[in-house]
Design an enzyme around this catalytic site. Structure first.
Site, mmCIF file in Angstrom:
data_model
loop_
_atom_site.group_PDB
_atom_site.id
_atom_site.type_symbol
_atom_site.label_atom_id
_atom_site.label_comp_id
_atom_site.label_asym_id
_atom_site.label_seq_id
_atom_site.Cartn_x
_atom_site.Cartn_y
_atom_site.Cartn_z
ATOM 1 N N TYR A 148 -6.820 -15.331 4.378
ATOM 2 C CA TYR A 148 -7.451 -15.016 5.918
ATOM 3 C C TYR A 148 -8.064 -16.550 6.087
ATOM 4 O O TYR A 148 -9.572 -16.342 5.438
ATOM 5 C CB TYR A 148 -8.731 -13.783 5.888
ATOM 6 C CG TYR A 148 -7.906 -12.397 5.978
ATOM 7 C CD1 TYR A 148 -5.916 -12.347 5.667
ATOM 8 C CD2 TYR A 148 -8.224 -11.392 5.045
ATOM 9 C CE1 TYR A 148 -5.517 -10.968 5.446
ATOM 10 C CE2 TYR A 148 -7.829 -10.069 4.984
ATOM 11 C CZ TYR A 148 -6.787 -10.054 4.859
ATOM 12 O OH TYR A 148 -5.693 -9.027 4.744
ATOM 13 N N GLY A 167 -0.666 1.586 12.938
ATOM 14 C CA GLY A 167 0.505 0.905 13.069
ATOM 15 C C GLY A 167 1.418 1.639 13.211
ATOM 16 O O GLY A 167 1.557 2.091 13.025
ATOM 17 N N GLY A 168 3.064 0.953 13.904
ATOM 18 C CA GLY A 168 4.218 1.679 14.253
ATOM 19 C C GLY A 168 3.838 2.914 15.365
ATOM 20 O O GLY A 168 5.216 3.776 15.297
ATOM 21 N N PHE A 169 2.516 3.270 15.784
ATOM 22 C CA PHE A 169 3.256 4.731 16.679
ATOM 23 C C PHE A 169 3.719 4.094 17.795
ATOM 24 O O PHE A 169 3.906 3.426 18.660
ATOM 25 C CB PHE A 169 1.878 4.244 17.654
ATOM 26 C CG PHE A 169 0.620 5.058 16.184
ATOM 27 C CD1 PHE A 169 0.644 6.474 15.977
ATOM 28 C CD2 PHE A 169 0.795 4.832 15.289
ATOM 29 C CE1 PHE A 169 0.147 7.355 15.555
ATOM 30 C CE2 PHE A 169 -0.346 5.129 13.987
ATOM 31 C CZ PHE A 169 -0.825 6.597 14.511
ATOM 32 N N PRO A 217 4.637 5.633 21.656
ATOM 33 C CA PRO A 217 3.753 6.682 22.902
ATOM 34 C C PRO A 217 3.929 7.195 23.609
ATOM 35 O O PRO A 217 2.779 8.132 23.264
ATOM 36 C CB PRO A 217 4.691 5.387 24.766
ATOM 37 C CG PRO A 217 5.421 4.454 24.222
ATOM 38 C CD PRO A 217 5.621 4.063 22.664
#
Length: 291
Positions: free
Chosen positions: A63, A216-218, A220
């Site tokens: 990071y 993540g990955g939603f 609408p």
């Protein structure tokens, strides 16, 4: 799911940590590359997290690279006795900010040494081996070679405990045949639930599961359902997503990240949110809504 509380703890190696921790990824610059926009603010967030009772911080020397670990050292060293720092190796950053697989024995050794130096430690509490076989998620393949190399570093006394990240159930099984695995870190959330069976299996054996990308990955449509539930329980969507994870299984450790003190406090408040059973059922059904 049985309601749980953020006051509950779970074993992570030889220590017990609060189930709501902190992920340090967002402390680096855009794209997890370069310095933060506001260094003082990053240091303040880290100190506020520990002052608020967080004793599990997830980080990595890729990071930045190096920057996030250096911030952690500046903000928190000397570290509290109960603080568990979990890092990950198996990748490096290119000069163009790309993510590059780096799991040869010499690369893993260098990564462990970099983590030790930048965190200011003699031994790392927990090191997750990040498997980079697939570009967009876990991909089958033997992990014996890199995990054996990490095991050798553990035998040298540089690493206390070993975890796995971005892995399949078969790779977890293979890994447990090579060394003790104290945690698994994969993508998992309301809309991405491929690891349901793995979570339950790990819980039976007392192994922690650490989900990343809690929102993540939603789609609408799925986000709309989460928003409606959040409104009904007088919370934010992020708080509901965190609370759902904490109630999903007692071995789940949640590590939401933020570079904002206000968002940190908002996230930690989710540990006190107990979702009613009817709201849990509505959230559980999110995975069916896009079908």
């Amino acid at each position: 799911m049985q309601p749980t509380s953020n006051e509950a703890t779970y074993a992570l190696g030889t220590k017990r940590v609060k189930r709501l921790g902190y992920g340090a990824m967002q402390l680096a610059g855009p794209g997890v590359f370069g310095p933060p926009r506001n260094r003082d603010a990053a240091l303040t967030v880290l100190r506020e997290a520990v002052a608020s009772g967080v004793n599990h911080i997830d980080t990595s020397d890729f990071y930045g690279p190096h920057i996030t670990n250096q911030l952690i050292r500046e903000a928190l060293s000397p570290y509290p006795d109960d603080l568990v720092l979990v890092t990950k190796i198996g990748a490096r950053r290119g000069e163009d900010a790309s993510w590059i697989r780096a799991d040869k024995a010499d690369e893993l050794t260098r990564a462990v040494e970099d983590n030790l130096r930048n965190l200011g430690l003699d031994v790392l509490d927990v090191v997750n081996l990040r498997i980079m076989f697939g570009v967009h998620g876990p991909e089958e393949g033997s992990i014996a070679e890199p995990l054996s190399a990490l095991r050798a570093l553990q035998q040298r006394g540089l690493v206390r405990h070993i975890g796995l990240s971005n892995v399949t159930a078969a790779q977890v099984q293979e890994g447990r045949g090579i060394c003790d695995i104290v945690c698994v870190q994969n993508q998992y959330n309301l809309a991405h639930r491929d690891d349901d069976a793995l979570i339950d299996a790990l819980a039976q054996d007392g192994i922690a599961y650490v989900p990343y990308f809690p929102l993540g990955g939603f789609s609408p449509l799925q986000s709309a359902t989460l928003t409606v539930v959040a409104q009904r329980v007088n919370a934010t969507p992020m708080q509901v997503a965190i609370a759902w994870l904490l109630q999903r299984s007692p071995n789940i450790l949640v590590i939401p990240g933020t570079s904002s003190v206000a968002h940190l406090r908002e996230n930690l408040t989710a540990g006190d949110l107990v979702l009613p059973e009817d709201e849990v059922r509505a959230l559980d059904n999110i995975i069916n809504e896009a079908e």
